[in-house]
Design an enzyme around this catalytic site. Structure first.
Site, mmCIF file in Angstrom:
data_model
loop_
_atom_site.group_PDB
_atom_site.id
_atom_site.type_symbol
_atom_site.label_atom_id
_atom_site.label_comp_id
_atom_site.label_asym_id
_atom_site.label_seq_id
_atom_site.Cartn_x
_atom_site.Cartn_y
_atom_site.Cartn_z
ATOM 1 N N ASN A 81 0.998 -1.069 0.042
ATOM 2 C CA ASN A 81 0.178 -0.032 0.060
ATOM 3 C C ASN A 81 0.788 1.201 0.081
ATOM 4 O O ASN A 81 0.279 2.462 0.517
ATOM 5 C CB ASN A 81 -0.926 0.127 1.276
ATOM 6 C CG ASN A 81 -1.884 -1.159 1.442
ATOM 7 O OD1 ASN A 81 -1.575 -2.004 2.284
ATOM 8 N ND2 ASN A 81 -2.555 -1.378 0.303
ATOM 9 N N PRO A 89 1.579 7.015 0.419
ATOM 10 C CA PRO A 89 0.716 5.699 0.976
ATOM 11 C C PRO A 89 -0.624 5.629 0.508
ATOM 12 O O PRO A 89 -1.283 6.780 0.185
ATOM 13 C CB PRO A 89 0.833 6.178 2.677
ATOM 14 C CG PRO A 89 1.010 7.569 2.641
ATOM 15 C CD PRO A 89 1.577 7.807 1.316
ATOM 16 N N CYS A 90 -1.359 4.330 0.319
ATOM 17 C CA CYS A 90 -2.503 4.462 -0.066
ATOM 18 C C CYS A 90 -3.558 4.428 1.028
ATOM 19 O O CYS A 90 -3.913 3.373 1.813
ATOM 20 C CB CYS A 90 -2.483 2.982 -0.869
ATOM 21 S SG CYS A 90 -4.290 2.790 -1.502
ATOM 22 N N ILE A 91 -4.184 5.484 1.386
ATOM 23 C CA ILE A 91 -5.123 5.619 2.415
ATOM 24 C C ILE A 91 -6.162 6.292 1.919
ATOM 25 O O ILE A 91 -6.098 7.474 1.416
ATOM 26 C CB ILE A 91 -4.502 6.495 3.820
ATOM 27 C CG1 ILE A 91 -3.274 5.816 4.285
ATOM 28 C CG2 ILE A 91 -5.496 6.681 4.984
ATOM 29 C CD1 ILE A 91 -2.531 6.500 5.549
#
Length: 332
Positions: A81, A89-91
Site C-alpha cells: 500500500n 501511502p494508499c489511505i
C-alpha cells in the site's frame, strides 16, 4: 494576521509535542513555512516492521483542515500500500477528498500511516510486486521487510543504501534532526525502490537459493583492505578467529578427548612408583606375630622405651602399603 490553517497547524504542533504518540515525531521543516512538515515514524513493536525508522513529508495548504495534506514517504518501504516510486501511502481519506473529515487531526494521520505498515491490504494495492509476494511467498516478503528495516536504519544514520556511493553521499547528506518549534531546514534525500532492493540484496543474512551469492561479499573478496574494514580484522586475524571458534565449537559439541597412549603411559608410571615403594618397604617389613594366647598375654610387655618414634612410623607406612588395592590403583 495568520490564516485559519496556520493557527490550526500551530495548535497541532503544540498538541503533538505535549502528548507525543509512541514512535512518532513531527514538526515544520523551517520556522518560515509552517505548511511543510517532516515526520519520523517507527515500526510498531512486536511486528515485522519493528525497528524501522521512516521519514515522511507532509504538505498542507491554506484550505487545511477542509482538505487533507499531501503525504509521501522519503524512505520508501516495500509495502503493498505504498507506491514504490512516489512513496505515497494508499489511505482512502488521503486519496479521496470525499472521504476526508475535518475532525481528522495530524496525529490521526500519522497513526494511520504507522498502523498501515503492519496491516497491509492486498486488494487494490499500489505496489503489485509486494502484494503478489505477500500472498504467494510470505517468507520472501518477510525477508524483504527485514532488509527494508535495516536499510531505513542506515538512511536514518546518514548513510546511503549503496555502499559504493557512501563516501559521496556523506558529503551531501545531513542526518535527520527531530524538528522543534525553531528547527532549521533539514536536507533529505528520496530513495527509490531500486536503490533499496540493491542494498537489501547486499546486506540480507539469508538468500532465496543456496547458490545465490552475496554482492557485498563478492565486491570485497579480492580487496584485503576493504575486508579488514568490513570485518574489523585483518585476513590473518580473521582466519585465526575462525579456527579458534571452530575448535571451541568442536569442544562444546564433542568434548575434549585425551590421547589414549598418553593416558596408558601415565598409568604405567604410577604402577611403577608403587612397585618401587613395595620393594623399599616390604623388604624391611618384620613378619607379623601370630595371634597371642592367653598365656602370652600375661607376659605381654609394652614397647621398650628405647624404641625410636620413627620406627613406629615406618611400621605404620608398611602396613598401609600392604593394604593397598592393586586393582583400584590400576584404574586411577
Amino acid at each position: 494576521m495568520h490564516s485559519r490553517a496556520y493557527l490550526l497547524l500551530e495548535r497541532e504542533f503544540y498538541r503533538l509535542h505535549d502528548e507525543p504518540p509512541w514512535g512518532i515525531d513531527a514538526g515544520p521543516v523551517g520556522d518560515e513555512n509552517i505548511f511543510d512538515w517532516s515526520a519520523t515514524i517507527m515500526g510498531l513493536k512486536d511486528t515485522i516492521w519493528e525497528g524501522g525508522i521512516f521519514q515522511v513529508q507532509l504538505k498542507f495548504n491554506e484550505f487545511y483542515n477542509e482538505e487533507p495534506p499531501e503525504v509521501a514517504f522519503h524512505t520508501i518501504p516495500f509495502h503493498p500500500n505504498v507506491h514504490s516510486v512516489t512513496g505515497r501511502p494508499c489511505i482512502e481519506y488521503l486519496d479521496n477528498i470525499q472521504e476526508w473529515k475535518e475532525s481528522y487531526s495530524l496525529v490521526h494521520i500519522l497513526l494511520s500511516i504507522q498502523t498501515l505498515l503492519s496491516n497491509p491490504v492486498v486488494e487494490d494495492s499500489v505496489n503489485e510486486d509486494a502484494a503478489k509476494m505477500l500472498v504467494t511467498n510470505p517468507d520472501r516478503y518477510l525477508e524483504m521487510v527485514r532488509s527494508c528495516v535495516d536499510a531505513s536504519k542506515r538512511v536514518q544514520a546518514g548513510l546511503s543504501p549503496h555502499l559504493e556511493e557512501e563516501s559521496k553521499i556523506r558529503r551531501d547528506f545531513q542526518p535527520f534532526v527531530a524538528p522543534t518549534a525553531k528547527t532549521a531546514g533539514v536536507k533529505t534525500r528520496k530513495v527509490s525502490f531500486d536503490e533499496y532492493h540493491t542494498t537489501w540484496s547486499g546486506i540480507a543474512t539469508s538468500k532465496a537459493t543456496p547458490a545465490m551469492k552475496n554482492p557485498l561479499l563478492e565486491s570485497i573478496r579480492d580487496d584485503p583492505i576493504r575486508q579488514s574494514s568490513h570485518y574489523g580484522l585483518t585476513v590473518d586475524q580473521l582466519q585465526d578467529q575462525m579456527k579458534r571458534q571452530l575448535e571451541e565449537h568442536n569442544a562444546l559439541m564433542y568434548g575434549k578427548f585425551e590421547d589414549r597412549g598418553k593416558t596408558d603411559d601415565q598409568r604405567e608410571q604410577k604402577l611403577m612408583k608403587i612397585n618401587q615403594m613395595r620393594k623399599v618397604y616390604m623388604s624391611k617389613r618384620i613378619t607379623e606375630p601370630s595371634t597371642p594366647t592367653p598365656s602370652d598375654t600375661k607376659d605381654f610387655a609394652p614397647p621398650r622405651e628405647s624404641e625410636e618414634p620413627w620406627e613406629k612410623e615406618v611400621d605404620d607406612l608398611v602396613a598401609w602399603t600392604h593394604n593397598l588395592d592393586e586393582e583400584h590403583l590400576e584404574t586411577v
